[in-house]
Design a protein around this motif. Sequence first.
Motif, short mmCIF file in Angstrom:
data_model
loop_
_atom_site.label_atom_id
_atom_site.label_comp_id
_atom_site.label_asym_id
_atom_site.label_seq_id
_atom_site.Cartn_x
_atom_site.Cartn_y
_atom_site.Cartn_z
N ALA A 37 56.02 34.13 37.24
CA ALA A 37 54.84 33.68 38.00
C ALA A 37 53.65 34.61 37.75
CB ALA A 37 55.16 33.61 39.49
N ARG A 38 53.90 35.92 37.72
CA ARG A 38 52.82 36.87 37.46
C ARG A 38 52.24 36.68 36.06
NH1 ARG A 38 56.39 40.23 40.33
NH2 ARG A 38 57.15 41.12 38.39
N LYS A 39 53.06 36.27 35.11
CA LYS A 39 52.58 36.07 33.73
C LYS A 39 51.83 34.75 33.55
CE LYS A 39 55.80 39.00 31.30
NZ LYS A 39 54.71 39.89 30.92
N ASN A 40 52.04 33.80 34.46
CA ASN A 40 51.38 32.49 34.34
C ASN A 40 49.91 32.60 34.73
OD1 ASN A 40 51.19 29.53 34.19
ND2 ASN A 40 50.93 29.72 36.40
N ASN A 41 49.02 32.17 33.84
CA ASN A 41 47.59 32.17 34.13
C ASN A 41 47.01 30.76 34.24
OD1 ASN A 41 47.17 35.00 34.26
ND2 ASN A 41 47.44 35.07 32.05
N ASN A 42 47.88 29.74 34.17
CA ASN A 42 47.43 28.37 34.34
C ASN A 42 47.39 28.01 35.82
OD1 ASN A 42 47.28 27.69 31.54
ND2 ASN A 42 49.52 27.61 31.52
N PHE A 43 46.51 27.09 36.18
CA PHE A 43 46.49 26.61 37.56
C PHE A 43 47.86 26.07 37.93
CE2 PHE A 43 45.85 23.16 40.64
CZ PHE A 43 45.27 23.89 41.68
N PRO A 61 42.65 31.21 41.59
CA PRO A 61 41.67 32.29 41.51
C PRO A 61 41.24 32.77 42.89
CG PRO A 61 40.66 30.20 40.92
CD PRO A 61 42.12 29.94 41.11
N PRO A 62 40.66 33.98 42.99
CA PRO A 62 40.17 34.49 44.27
C PRO A 62 39.25 33.46 44.94
CG PRO A 62 40.06 36.21 42.63
CD PRO A 62 40.43 34.94 41.91
N MET A 63 39.48 33.24 46.23
CA MET A 63 38.75 32.29 47.06
C MET A 63 38.96 30.84 46.63
SD MET A 63 37.90 34.62 49.01
CE MET A 63 37.15 33.65 50.28
N GLY A 64 39.90 30.59 45.72
CA GLY A 64 40.24 29.23 45.31
C GLY A 64 41.33 28.67 46.19
N GLU A 65 41.71 27.43 45.92
CA GLU A 65 42.74 26.76 46.72
C GLU A 65 43.47 25.73 45.87
OE1 GLU A 65 40.78 24.72 49.93
OE2 GLU A 65 39.64 23.45 48.59
N GLU A 81 54.24 34.78 45.22
CA GLU A 81 54.82 35.81 44.35
C GLU A 81 53.91 37.03 44.25
OE1 GLU A 81 57.79 35.44 43.64
OE2 GLU A 81 58.14 33.29 43.56
N GLN A 82 52.60 36.83 44.38
CA GLN A 82 51.64 37.93 44.33
C GLN A 82 50.35 37.49 45.01
OE1 GLN A 82 51.04 40.13 40.53
NE2 GLN A 82 48.94 39.41 40.70
N GLY A 83 49.82 38.33 45.90
CA GLY A 83 48.54 38.04 46.52
C GLY A 83 48.63 37.71 47.99
N ASN A 84 47.51 37.26 48.54
CA ASN A 84 47.39 36.93 49.96
C ASN A 84 46.77 35.55 50.09
OD1 ASN A 84 48.19 39.54 51.29
ND2 ASN A 84 46.57 40.25 49.93
N CYS A 124 42.28 39.06 44.14
CA CYS A 124 42.92 38.90 42.83
C CYS A 124 43.56 37.52 42.77
CB CYS A 124 43.96 40.00 42.61
SG CYS A 124 45.31 39.97 43.80
N PRO A 125 43.94 37.05 41.57
CA PRO A 125 44.58 35.74 41.47
C PRO A 125 45.85 35.68 42.33
CG PRO A 125 43.93 36.50 39.30
CD PRO A 125 43.73 37.67 40.25
N LEU A 126 46.04 34.55 42.97
CA LEU A 126 47.23 34.28 43.78
C LEU A 126 48.27 33.64 42.86
CD1 LEU A 126 48.47 34.08 46.68
CD2 LEU A 126 47.48 31.78 46.77
N LYS A 127 49.46 34.23 42.82
CA LYS A 127 50.54 33.72 41.98
C LYS A 127 51.59 33.08 42.89
CE LYS A 127 48.67 35.56 38.28
NZ LYS A 127 48.72 35.17 36.90
N ILE A 128 51.91 31.83 42.58
CA ILE A 128 52.79 31.02 43.43
C ILE A 128 53.89 30.40 42.59
CG2 ILE A 128 52.88 28.91 44.83
CD1 ILE A 128 49.94 29.33 45.51
N SER A 129 55.09 30.29 43.18
CA SER A 129 56.12 29.41 42.63
C SER A 129 56.33 28.31 43.65
CB SER A 129 57.42 30.16 42.35
OG SER A 129 57.96 30.71 43.53
N SER A 130 56.58 27.11 43.17
CA SER A 130 56.71 25.95 44.06
C SER A 130 57.86 25.09 43.59
CB SER A 130 55.40 25.16 44.04
OG SER A 130 55.49 24.04 44.89
#
Length: 157
Positions: A37-43, A61-65, A81-84, A124-130
């Motif tokens: 997840a941390r390595k993924n840079n795609n939406f 991205p920061p402030m994105g959704e 996985e990373q971020g808030n 920083c970018p939010l990293k998610i697994s779903s």
Amino acid sequence: MNDYYCGQRREHRERILAKEQTDYGPYPYAANIPCMARKNNNFRTAFWSGTNLQMTLMCIPPMGEIGEEIHQDTDQFIRIEQGNAIVIMENGQEQQNFRKKLCSGDGVFVPAGIWHNIINVGNCPLKISSIYAPPHHQRGTVHRTKSDADHSMPSNR
């Protein structure tokens, strides 16, 4: 030399280092999900798609959704996985019933038929697994940006 690179077999190393995204389903597979997840840079990247289950990785991205969405016939589990972030879930588009702050390691269970959104409130970018059950996206889906995803999905995603 180690036969694994961040959860991947050696033969996949070159593709990973070249940042090529691959859907590894429907075959048996094991991976270090937080690392991938941390390595993924795609939406959105469909990471593994099976018959009854699918995992995607997301980078917000920061402030994105993700954007407000509903899946009528799909339950979903989202893990930070990373971020808030903040998660918002509601029974109808006008009525907010659930709002909670999330950080790395937190998970959210979204029942089918519930409107929901994940908002990156960090710097920083939010990293998610779903995980979707059943699968929601086409096998091999890669949306490089939210705009790409918005243009390829039905209005309620």
